[in-house]
Design an enzyme around this catalytic site. Sequence first.
Site, PDB file in Angstrom:
ATOM      1  N   GLU A 513       0.845  -1.187   0.000  1.00 39.69           N
ATOM      2  CA  GLU A 513       0.000   0.000   0.000  1.00 39.69           C
ATOM      3  C   GLU A 513       0.881   1.238   0.000  1.00 39.69           C
ATOM      4  O   GLU A 513       1.105   1.825  -1.038  1.00 39.69           O
ATOM      5  CB  GLU A 513      -0.940  -0.031   1.207  1.00 39.69           C
ATOM      6  CG  GLU A 513      -1.982   1.052   1.133  1.00 39.69           C
ATOM      7  CD  GLU A 513      -3.302   0.659   1.775  1.00 39.69           C
ATOM      8  OE1 GLU A 513      -3.454  -0.472   2.222  1.00 39.69           O
ATOM      9  OE2 GLU A 513      -4.190   1.523   1.807  1.00 39.69           O
ATOM     10  N   GLU A 795      -2.374   0.643  13.205  1.00 40.41           N
ATOM     11  CA  GLU A 795      -3.494   1.089  12.373  1.00 40.41           C
ATOM     12  C   GLU A 795      -4.825   0.884  13.081  1.00 40.41           C
ATOM     13  O   GLU A 795      -5.701   1.737  13.047  1.00 40.41           O
ATOM     14  CB  GLU A 795      -3.488   0.286  11.065  1.00 40.41           C
ATOM     15  CG  GLU A 795      -4.673   0.585  10.158  1.00 40.41           C
ATOM     16  CD  GLU A 795      -4.587  -0.166   8.844  1.00 40.41           C
ATOM     17  OE1 GLU A 795      -3.999  -1.264   8.818  1.00 40.41           O
ATOM     18  OE2 GLU A 795      -5.103   0.357   7.839  1.00 40.41           O
TER      19      GLU A 795
HETATM   20  C1  BGC Z   1      -5.068   3.020   4.644  1.00 42.14           C
HETATM   21  C2  BGC Z   1      -5.426   4.206   5.438  1.00 42.14           C
HETATM   22  C3  BGC Z   1      -6.385   5.045   4.702  1.00 42.14           C
HETATM   23  C4  BGC Z   1      -7.600   4.220   4.457  1.00 42.14           C
HETATM   24  C5  BGC Z   1      -8.654   4.960   3.729  1.00 42.14           C
HETATM   25  C6  BGC Z   1      -6.285   2.242   4.348  1.00 42.14           C
HETATM   26  O1  BGC Z   1      -6.061   1.151   3.550  1.00 42.14           O
HETATM   27  O2  BGC Z   1      -4.072   2.272   5.213  1.00 42.14           O
HETATM   28  O3  BGC Z   1      -4.715   4.578   6.452  1.00 42.14           O
HETATM   29  O4  BGC Z   1      -6.634   6.280   5.170  1.00 42.14           O
HETATM   30  O5  BGC Z   1      -7.305   3.017   3.804  1.00 42.14           O
HETATM   31  O6  BGC Z   1      -9.827   4.492   3.948  1.00 42.14           O
END
Ligand code: BGC
Length: 919
Positions: A513, A795
């Site tokens: 990502e 996260e």
């Molecule tokens: C990311 C985030 C991001 C989010 C958005 C994720 O996959 O890691 O931090 O803001 O998606 O919805």
Amino acid sequence: MSLDTGRADQHGSHIHHGSHIEEVNVEHLHGEALGIGMATPRISWVYDSSIDSIADRRATVRIRRGRPGLSWQERTFRVRADGNVLMDCPDDPLAFGEQARIAVAIDDLPGNEDPSGSDDLPGSDDPSGNDDPSGIGEHAWSDEIVVEPGMLGPADRKAAMIGPGWYEPTSDWRHAPLLRTETSLDDRPVAARLYLSALGLVEAEINGHRVGEDILTPGWTVYDHRVHYRTYDVTDLLKAGGNGIGLWLADGWYRGRIGFCGGSVNTYGDRLAAYAQLEMTFADGSTRTLVSNAYDGRWKAKRGPIVYSGLCEGERYDARLADAGFSSAGYDDSDWEPVTEVRFDPMLLEAPRMEPVRAIRTTGPRSIRNLGNGSFLLDFGQNCTQRLRLRMHGLKPGDEVTVHHAEVLEPDGELSLRPLRRGVQTDVYVADGHDEWWEPRFTIHGFRYARIDGWPGELDADDVVAVAYGTSMQRTGWLETSNAMVNRLHENVEWSMRSNFVSIPTDCPQRDERLGWTGDIALFAPTAAFLHDVEAILTDWMDDVAAETERWGTVPYYVPFIPLAEWRVPEAIAIWGDSVVVVPWALYMASGDAQTLREQYPLARRWVEEVRGHLADDGVWDRRPNLMYGQLGDWLDPTAPPDDAARAMTAKELVATSFFQHSVRLLAEMAAVLGDSAAEDDYRSLAEHIRRGFLSRFVLADGRMTSDTQCAYTLAITFDLLDEHDERRRAAGDRLAELVKGGGYTVGTGFAGTPYLLDALCATGHVDVAYRLFLSEQCPSWMYQVRMGGTTTWERWDSMRPDGSVNPGVMTSFNHYSLGSVADWMHRTIGGITPLEPGWTTFEVAPKPGGGIASAHVTHRCPLGLIDVRWKVSDGAMTMALRVPAGGRAVVCVGDERREYEGGTYRLRFDVDPGFDSM
Ligand code: BGC
């Protein structure tokens, strides 16, 4: 090398004794500024803590300019000593190839007379042929800072993008090429600069020596909008006679696979290429330029030892294919192929505003476990963005050493690789039978643990080093308290920040990502701007945000934007889109640089005007965006199931409306700063309209809200949707405290509410509840992550579950900065310092101790210099040591007392109620 985690007063700066000036900078760079993108950069300097007052004092700016290696012309300018933050360059514009060396001295005594008698301030010009026209002794000057503009105009860009011409697979696992040329010089140049860029990633060597220490050059930008180049002083690498130049190339973001759900490949093009321009100056004043090109037959290409390299996949290096000496003169390149030119508009080349990605720390393993059969499990003690450097020895030709990297271990002790998804971050070294140190070049990993397979014999701690990387930024903020867990949390926030400031601000550094999610930085920007000088990296990135907004019609979810899976079409969504207002505002409050604000203002307005069109008549933003999730709302609140991050307790329209109202207010502030009073009035009344709509839709007469959640009350309180005289504000605060207590002092917010939750409690008289929540170790909470051994912020609140298992969601990272935004509250409430004016020229010192935290030490290096507050509570008194930088003003509020202090160092004492620290 060690990470600059020390305080500025101990390690953070170089103090030039006698000058009383710690550093001189241009724009928002720290240190040497080679190849900057402007001819008249603004100049700043910082006084050391021996200078308390600069009012009515003068300083002298000395600018020596000329062609590097040749003669200098010197001019001095007497200026006001308090004009030390971003002073307009008083000298004429610099040209490409010209250098300025800038030093500053403060006049010794107040009222010191200008020897020339001239007194027109600021920037008065006293050019003179005299060696010491200012009469200032050498000891009084600061260190000189070197500044050189880069390739500003079209005529300065003389090279072409060149790459290999051979047939390659059209995607994935492509062999990385090397390029080379050589040249013969009659004399050694007195100055030489290499301007280097690539479509892909590039590293240069001259005569067998690596050029610079940067990695991942030229970094990630929207490459069809602009491509960064870097400037290197390579004078010392060249010699009279034959000289070789070699370039390593790799896919990087340009054409490598990037992003989730399979990602995107060849995003910007499918041909790798490098741009190299070597400008040399000789003692007789003559110059020579060597450029990458396909027409002179002197540049050649070959497949190198990097068999493939992906940022997320990892790198495979075959030492048997290594060509030692390929960047030296006299190397036999008869089997190399001619290069081809890749179509490229050199006007896309741009000097970066920020510094490059570099090593920030090296460390050895904390433990090594022999798993048998040549496999070892290593723990480096710290999760972060790093790579391993290994001492390969005792390997036979063709032997393979494989390294897997993971953030955490599964309960069975295995590396947790599943959360990496496609981004397997696996490096492979294939031996040629020689011993050597090896580190991958064009990949980067997020990990704490590594498993090394195929190792011959014992693995010794001396055989391996972990090198942490990040965009080079000046550290500006520190906090330490009497509570070790709080300190660890603060360090975790810092590490997650460092891990995710890699060329752009990203969400995470490990899985497939690593994107510039706009919402994450929107929430973290105030914390980031306290911890580091982020003005350069964030304004640079904002340039792409503006470009992508233009291209896609709204602020994309992440920038650079790539259409991926359900995120193919950017739609206006709250928080992520609000980044274009809140990020510039956070920067402005940190730096006081109104020019940044002026630059960002049109984009901020564009966003607000766009969303204004989406509002219902009553000002509520309830239009569902055409995104699978709708609004992202309070993303990842603790009730969000592993497979649905957007499912939250709080209504999404409520979250969207409150953030938008906040943005509109900030935009009105911006308009006020920029003197756009018509817009200011307009936005103030729009904000009021939204506020009224918010109240009537989401807040009931008794102060309860339609979403009876921590997030709802938090946003209503912190964004001043309920005004201070409104009884409902008190009720909302009480209800929030009740919800926190009812939840057993655990966090009930996700991305949206978390940065403001403790503030909302403190602002409504619930400091005690805020501390209890802050210090709770139950999941979900910040200290839960610390208790579970986290070395970064996660996260999800439960990225690791209480039983030690990894959250089964497909989206589970242990290194996201957004929930670390609580550090902003820590700085303001525990440390106690808050800027009241942009650039911290006036700041509040108002620690609110609690939770048994009996002392704290907070430091912030603001544009004026060091702010330092050390407080301690004991025996009914708070004692405080306070440093206010010259030119600054502190408003100290403790209990009912309010005192003001100008530049200086103070020892203060306040009587406080017993139990002050244990509220
Ligand atoms: C990311 C985030 C991001 C989010 C958005 C994720 O996959 O890691 O931090 O803001 O998606 O919805």
